[in-house]
Design an enzyme around this catalytic site. Sequence first.
Site, PDB file in Angstrom:
ATOM      1  N   ASP A  40       0.839  -1.195   0.000  1.00  0.00           N
ATOM      2  CA  ASP A  40       0.000   0.000   0.000  1.00  0.00           C
ATOM      3  C   ASP A  40       0.875   1.246   0.000  1.00  0.00           C
ATOM      4  O   ASP A  40       1.652   1.461   0.932  1.00  0.00           O
ATOM      5  CB  ASP A  40      -0.908  -0.007   1.234  1.00  0.00           C
ATOM      6  CG  ASP A  40      -1.776   1.236   1.324  1.00  0.00           C
ATOM      7  OD1 ASP A  40      -2.939   1.170   0.894  1.00  0.00           O
ATOM      8  OD2 ASP A  40      -1.288   2.285   1.807  1.00  0.00           O
ATOM      9  N   TYR A  45       2.824  10.020  -0.541  1.00  0.00           N
ATOM     10  CA  TYR A  45       3.976   9.513   0.214  1.00  0.00           C
ATOM     11  C   TYR A  45       5.287   9.764  -0.525  1.00  0.00           C
ATOM     12  O   TYR A  45       6.354   9.628   0.066  1.00  0.00           O
ATOM     13  CB  TYR A  45       3.857   8.002   0.458  1.00  0.00           C
ATOM     14  CG  TYR A  45       2.641   7.536   1.200  1.00  0.00           C
ATOM     15  CD1 TYR A  45       1.796   8.425   1.870  1.00  0.00           C
ATOM     16  CD2 TYR A  45       2.318   6.180   1.234  1.00  0.00           C
ATOM     17  CE1 TYR A  45       0.676   7.967   2.538  1.00  0.00           C
ATOM     18  CE2 TYR A  45       1.195   5.717   1.907  1.00  0.00           C
ATOM     19  CZ  TYR A  45       0.378   6.614   2.549  1.00  0.00           C
ATOM     20  OH  TYR A  45      -0.737   6.155   3.205  1.00  0.00           O
ATOM     21  N   LYS A  70      -2.891   5.816  -3.935  1.00  0.00           N
ATOM     22  CA  LYS A  70      -3.948   6.771  -3.600  1.00  0.00           C
ATOM     23  C   LYS A  70      -3.708   8.100  -4.304  1.00  0.00           C
ATOM     24  O   LYS A  70      -2.553   8.502  -4.508  1.00  0.00           O
ATOM     25  CB  LYS A  70      -4.000   7.005  -2.081  1.00  0.00           C
ATOM     26  CG  LYS A  70      -4.029   5.742  -1.262  1.00  0.00           C
ATOM     27  CD  LYS A  70      -4.042   6.051   0.238  1.00  0.00           C
ATOM     28  CE  LYS A  70      -3.679   4.830   1.048  1.00  0.00           C
ATOM     29  NZ  LYS A  70      -2.244   4.495   0.979  1.00  0.00           N
ATOM     30  N   HIS A 103      -7.578   9.692  -1.363  1.00  0.00           N
ATOM     31  CA  HIS A 103      -6.847   9.633  -0.098  1.00  0.00           C
ATOM     32  C   HIS A 103      -7.615  10.274   1.066  1.00  0.00           C
ATOM     33  O   HIS A 103      -7.605   9.743   2.175  1.00  0.00           O
ATOM     34  CB  HIS A 103      -5.480  10.302  -0.265  1.00  0.00           C
ATOM     35  CG  HIS A 103      -4.448   9.808   0.685  1.00  0.00           C
ATOM     36  ND1 HIS A 103      -3.105   9.873   0.439  1.00  0.00           N
ATOM     37  CD2 HIS A 103      -4.553   9.233   1.908  1.00  0.00           C
ATOM     38  CE1 HIS A 103      -2.428   9.354   1.456  1.00  0.00           C
ATOM     39  NE2 HIS A 103      -3.296   8.967   2.357  1.00  0.00           N
ATOM     40  N   LEU A 185      -1.294  -0.063  14.528  1.00  0.00           N
ATOM     41  CA  LEU A 185      -0.630  -0.213  15.826  1.00  0.00           C
ATOM     42  C   LEU A 185      -0.540   1.123  16.560  1.00  0.00           C
ATOM     43  O   LEU A 185       0.199   1.245  17.543  1.00  0.00           O
ATOM     44  CB  LEU A 185       0.777  -0.804  15.636  1.00  0.00           C
ATOM     45  CG  LEU A 185       0.842  -2.115  14.853  1.00  0.00           C
ATOM     46  CD1 LEU A 185       2.290  -2.553  14.664  1.00  0.00           C
ATOM     47  CD2 LEU A 185       0.045  -3.213  15.555  1.00  0.00           C
ATOM     48  N   ILE A 223      -2.642  -3.060   7.364  1.00  0.00           N
ATOM     49  CA  ILE A 223      -1.394  -2.785   6.628  1.00  0.00           C
ATOM     50  C   ILE A 223      -0.345  -2.184   7.564  1.00  0.00           C
ATOM     51  O   ILE A 223      -0.035  -0.987   7.489  1.00  0.00           O
ATOM     52  CB  ILE A 223      -1.647  -1.857   5.417  1.00  0.00           C
ATOM     53  CG1 ILE A 223      -2.541  -0.661   5.808  1.00  0.00           C
ATOM     54  CG2 ILE A 223      -2.271  -2.621   4.270  1.00  0.00           C
ATOM     55  CD1 ILE A 223      -2.618   0.413   4.728  1.00  0.00           C
ATOM     56  N   SER A 226       6.756  -0.842   8.655  1.00  0.00           N
ATOM     57  CA  SER A 226       8.029  -0.766   9.368  1.00  0.00           C
ATOM     58  C   SER A 226       9.140  -0.725   8.326  1.00  0.00           C
ATOM     59  O   SER A 226       8.950  -1.164   7.187  1.00  0.00           O
ATOM     60  CB  SER A 226       8.223  -1.974  10.286  1.00  0.00           C
ATOM     61  OG  SER A 226       9.473  -1.883  10.963  1.00  0.00           O
ATOM     62  N   ARG A 231      11.067  -6.425  12.365  1.00  0.00           N
ATOM     63  CA  ARG A 231       9.676  -6.080  12.651  1.00  0.00           C
ATOM     64  C   ARG A 231       8.785  -6.379  11.453  1.00  0.00           C
ATOM     65  O   ARG A 231       7.621  -6.750  11.624  1.00  0.00           O
ATOM     66  CB  ARG A 231       9.561  -4.599  13.041  1.00  0.00           C
ATOM     67  CG  ARG A 231      10.147  -4.321  14.414  1.00  0.00           C
ATOM     68  CD  ARG A 231       9.674  -3.009  14.978  1.00  0.00           C
ATOM     69  NE  ARG A 231      10.376  -2.718  16.225  1.00  0.00           N
ATOM     70  CZ  ARG A 231      11.026  -1.594  16.471  1.00  0.00           C
ATOM     71  NH1 ARG A 231      11.083  -0.660  15.544  1.00  0.00           N
ATOM     72  NH2 ARG A 231      11.624  -1.394  17.632  1.00  0.00           N
ATOM     73  N   ASN A 235       5.642  -8.775  12.092  1.00  0.00           N
ATOM     74  CA  ASN A 235       4.263  -8.374  11.815  1.00  0.00           C
ATOM     75  C   ASN A 235       3.550  -9.329  10.865  1.00  0.00           C
ATOM     76  O   ASN A 235       2.319  -9.328  10.792  1.00  0.00           O
ATOM     77  CB  ASN A 235       4.238  -6.960  11.227  1.00  0.00           C
ATOM     78  CG  ASN A 235       4.629  -5.891  12.227  1.00  0.00           C
ATOM     79  OD1 ASN A 235       4.650  -6.129  13.433  1.00  0.00           O
ATOM     80  ND2 ASN A 235       4.955  -4.711  11.732  1.00  0.00           N
TER      81      ASN A 235
END
Length: 268
Positions: A40, A45, A70, A103, A185, A223, A226, A231, A235
């Site tokens: 994703d 970003y 997005k 988005h 998280l 989603i 990290s 990690r 996950n």
Amino acid sequence: MQLNNGIDIPQLGFGVWQVPPDETAAAVTTALETGYRSIDTAAGYQNEAGVGAAVKASGLPRDELFITTKLANPDQGYDTALRAFDASLAQLGLEHVDLYLIHWPTPARDLYVDTWRALSKLYADGRVRAIGVSNFLPEHLERLAGLGGVVPAVNQIELHPALQQREIQEANAKLGIATEAWSPLARSTILKDPAIAAIASAHDRTPAQVVIRWHLQQGRIVIPKSVTPSRIRENFAVTGFDLTDDEIATIDGLENDGRTGPNPATFN
């Protein structure tokens, strides 16, 4: 899991929000090597190119991957959204994406309906396999559904034990829209909670694994993100155990309106 148009999306994916562009390819490569098949990203970003580079280098068949991106907020509007999609495809180096999302609704600008018509055209033309939204509130969803065309396949929202957005989840379910959790998280803040730590200890798992399992058992797409290889692998290792009903209820009880990102009602 199956979306409302019949296509399948992996329930556990890998997010790259806030992953620096120069670190994205390495992080996605680790994710793909770990076994993630859903990635994703977003134009906003500024790391779509890194995702595309990792996908290309992986050598994995395209039909084994599920790529989401997005539309950036400044590109809302019918014509600008169509141009922005072409730019995202070029950055990714792909011929299509599996899921394309608006988005944010940016309600004060009131462009998301025209934008949705653009996404509907991309879907009708076969350039995306599914279309959806992110951070949409129930009133925004009802407005799109009221157009009588394609209903969003996904609504990706901030969702974690401290912010469970039950009203939005109910609106999604009513319209047949899958709920996808970003910041699942809570930027790791929820992992320090003693109740989650106790559940993790009981299962010989990490707090992050427990929270991801909590999402999955309640039917959400999730989603986690990290850049740390250990990690990323941790996950993904969330099979082989189930939370009890009491444990799920305990985590459900951690709601405290703990929003970590912008409020969609006022973010424009």
